[in-house]
Write a protein that holds these residues in place. Structure first.
Motif, short mmCIF file in Angstrom:
data_model
loop_
_atom_site.label_atom_id
_atom_site.label_comp_id
_atom_site.label_asym_id
_atom_site.label_seq_id
_atom_site.Cartn_x
_atom_site.Cartn_y
_atom_site.Cartn_z
N LYS A 11 32.35 45.00 24.29
CA LYS A 11 33.58 44.86 25.09
C LYS A 11 33.25 44.94 26.58
CE LYS A 11 38.08 44.45 25.22
NZ LYS A 11 38.75 43.25 24.64
N ASN A 12 32.44 45.91 26.96
CA ASN A 12 32.04 46.04 28.36
C ASN A 12 31.27 44.81 28.84
OD1 ASN A 12 33.21 48.58 28.57
ND2 ASN A 12 31.32 49.66 28.00
N ALA A 13 30.39 44.30 27.97
CA ALA A 13 29.61 43.11 28.33
C ALA A 13 30.53 41.91 28.50
CB ALA A 13 28.58 42.82 27.24
N SER A 14 31.56 41.81 27.67
CA SER A 14 32.47 40.65 27.75
C SER A 14 33.20 40.62 29.09
CB SER A 14 33.48 40.67 26.60
OG SER A 14 34.47 41.66 26.77
N LEU A 15 33.53 41.78 29.62
CA LEU A 15 34.22 41.83 30.91
C LEU A 15 33.30 41.37 32.04
CD1 LEU A 15 36.08 45.24 30.44
CD2 LEU A 15 37.00 42.92 30.13
N GLU A 16 32.02 41.70 31.91
CA GLU A 16 31.05 41.23 32.91
C GLU A 16 30.78 39.74 32.76
OE1 GLU A 16 27.51 43.65 33.63
OE2 GLU A 16 28.35 45.16 32.29
N MET A 17 30.76 39.27 31.52
CA MET A 17 30.47 37.86 31.27
C MET A 17 31.52 36.93 31.88
SD MET A 17 28.91 37.70 27.44
CE MET A 17 28.48 35.97 27.55
#
Length: 410
Positions: A11-17
């Motif tokens: 989830k955290n990675a998706s926000l950065e992506m």
């Protein structure tokens, strides 16, 4: 690490992506394609191990899906490079409207977020889904079948080693889990996972849909039909049906039922040619709603096009269905009234594929009627948000009549 932590990291990675530039995403994809090309022998070796372990425990159709050969490898790598050529689907303005002076509304495409992919013995799926996820700025959690565990680990290991070398790319964007308990946890994880895409048989898809509150995108069965109309050209019918049944019999877009108009004057010759192509014909199956997954083809003689359409809409799975005809009016009627994601005229049902549609690759084929239908490529992995930009505008002014909407498209 437990599944909940994996999902939170995704989830955290998706926000950065969501902030990744097209340049960074394309650079990652090209490096991945090169790395897979350079490490083909390692991938084939892992696949050889999976095949050896599975040979006595899976059906021939599953074994065929599990096997990676040079053709599948070529298409897998080319699919990634084709995704690079596609327009970035993120940040596209889908609507621009002035609500009032200085108050502008924009509908803009954005990633879905975190997607859980549950698939059976198709190791090439990992590269397809990873490339689409990267280009559409989504994080994914992959759960492959136990039959392909060595191939899956090898392919995703190569992909993640490339992503780790790109400083702009967030960690934990692509992750992989392996156990049945992980699947159970995934289905409960609606706080972190936004969409689940199952790729497998009817039992898998049904189980997932019945055990999660997370939206599910996919199809349960591939019960595809070909209707040979009264006016059908014999050579066209023969060529298309043989391709649709034998080119890859275990594929979900292989034809399973042949419907023949009673006035088609070369029925016997056609059936003979199909048998010569090593197709097993069944005229009275236990059920018409069945996906054989091999060179078995059920067939039925129908009175007219209406009976054919009714049969397809009754027993089909809404996947892909075709009419062989020279009658344009019948073709249009068939394509209008058959309720499937793909309706074809004079072509093999095997064309139902994101790669062949020019989507670069696909995460699967959806028979849903919301969000995405048919081969799901890049656009199927996006949603949208509304951006409203103003300067201290308040609703009270419009309720009181002090101000008025003008609703002008920009």
């Amino acid at each position: 690490m437990n599944f909940e932590d994996i999902a939170k990291q995704a989830k955290n990675a998706s926000l950065e992506m969501a902030e990744l530039t097209t340049e960074v995403k394309n650079k990652a994809l090209l490096k991945i394609a090169d790395a897979l090309e350079e490490n083909k022998s390692q991938i084939f070796e892992a696949n050889k191990t999976d095949l050896e372990q599975a040979k006595d425990s899976v059906s021939p159709s599953v074994f065929n899906r599990l096997k990676l050969d040079e053709n599948k490898m070529r298409d897998m790598i080319q699919g990634i490079r084709d995704v690079v050529k596609l327009e970035d689907p993120i940040g596209k303005t889908l609507l621009a409207r002035q609500l009032d002076e200085g108050l502008n509304l924009y509908k803009v495409s954005c990633p879905i977020g975190v997607i859980g992919i549950i698939f059976e013995a198709r190791p090439d799926v990992i590269a397809q889904i990873s490339s689409l996820a990267i280009k559409s700025s989504n994080a994914v959690i992959l759960k492959g079948g136990k039959e392909s565990i060595n191939t899956n680990k090898t392919i995703l290991g190569i992909i993640n080693s490339v992503l780790d070398s790109i400083k702009e790319f967030p960690k934990n964007a692509l992750s992989q889990v392996f156990t049945h308990d992980d699947v159970a946890q995934m289905l409960k994880c609606d706080a972190s996972i936004d969409l689940i895409i199952p790729r497998g048989g009817n039992k898998l898809v049904k189980f997932i849909k019945e055990n999660t509150k997370i939206p599910v995108l996919g199809h349960a069965d591939g019960i595809c039909h070909i209707f040979t109309d009264e006016s059908a050209d014999f050579e066209t019918a023969k060529k298309v049906i043989i391709d649709a049944k034998t080119q890859y019999p275990s594929a979900c877009n292989a034809v399973e039922t042949l419907l023949i108009h009673k006035n088609f004057n070369k029925k016997d010759e056609l059936l003979k040619e199909l048998e010569n192509a090593e197709i097993t014909l069944v005229s009275n199956p236990d059920t018409w709603a069945f996906e054989h997954g091999d060179k078995t083809l059920a067939y039925k003689v129908v009175t007219n096009i209406d009976e054919a359409i009714n049969h397809i809409n009754t027993y089909g799975s809404g996947h892909t269905d075709c009419i062989i005809t020279k009658n344009e009016q019948n073709a249009q009627k068939f394509m209008q009234k058959v309720d499937s994601a793909g309706v074809y005229q004079n072509v093999s049902t095997r064309f139902a594929d994101g790669f062949r549609y020019g989507f670069g690759a696909e995460v699967g084929i959806s028979t849903n009627k919301t969000h995405a239908r048919g081969p799901v490529g890049l656009k199927g992995l996006t949603i949208y948000k509304y951006k409203l930009i103003g300067n201290g505008h308040i609703v009270k002014d419009y309720v009181d009549g002090t101000k008025h909407f003008n609703h002008k498209d920009l």
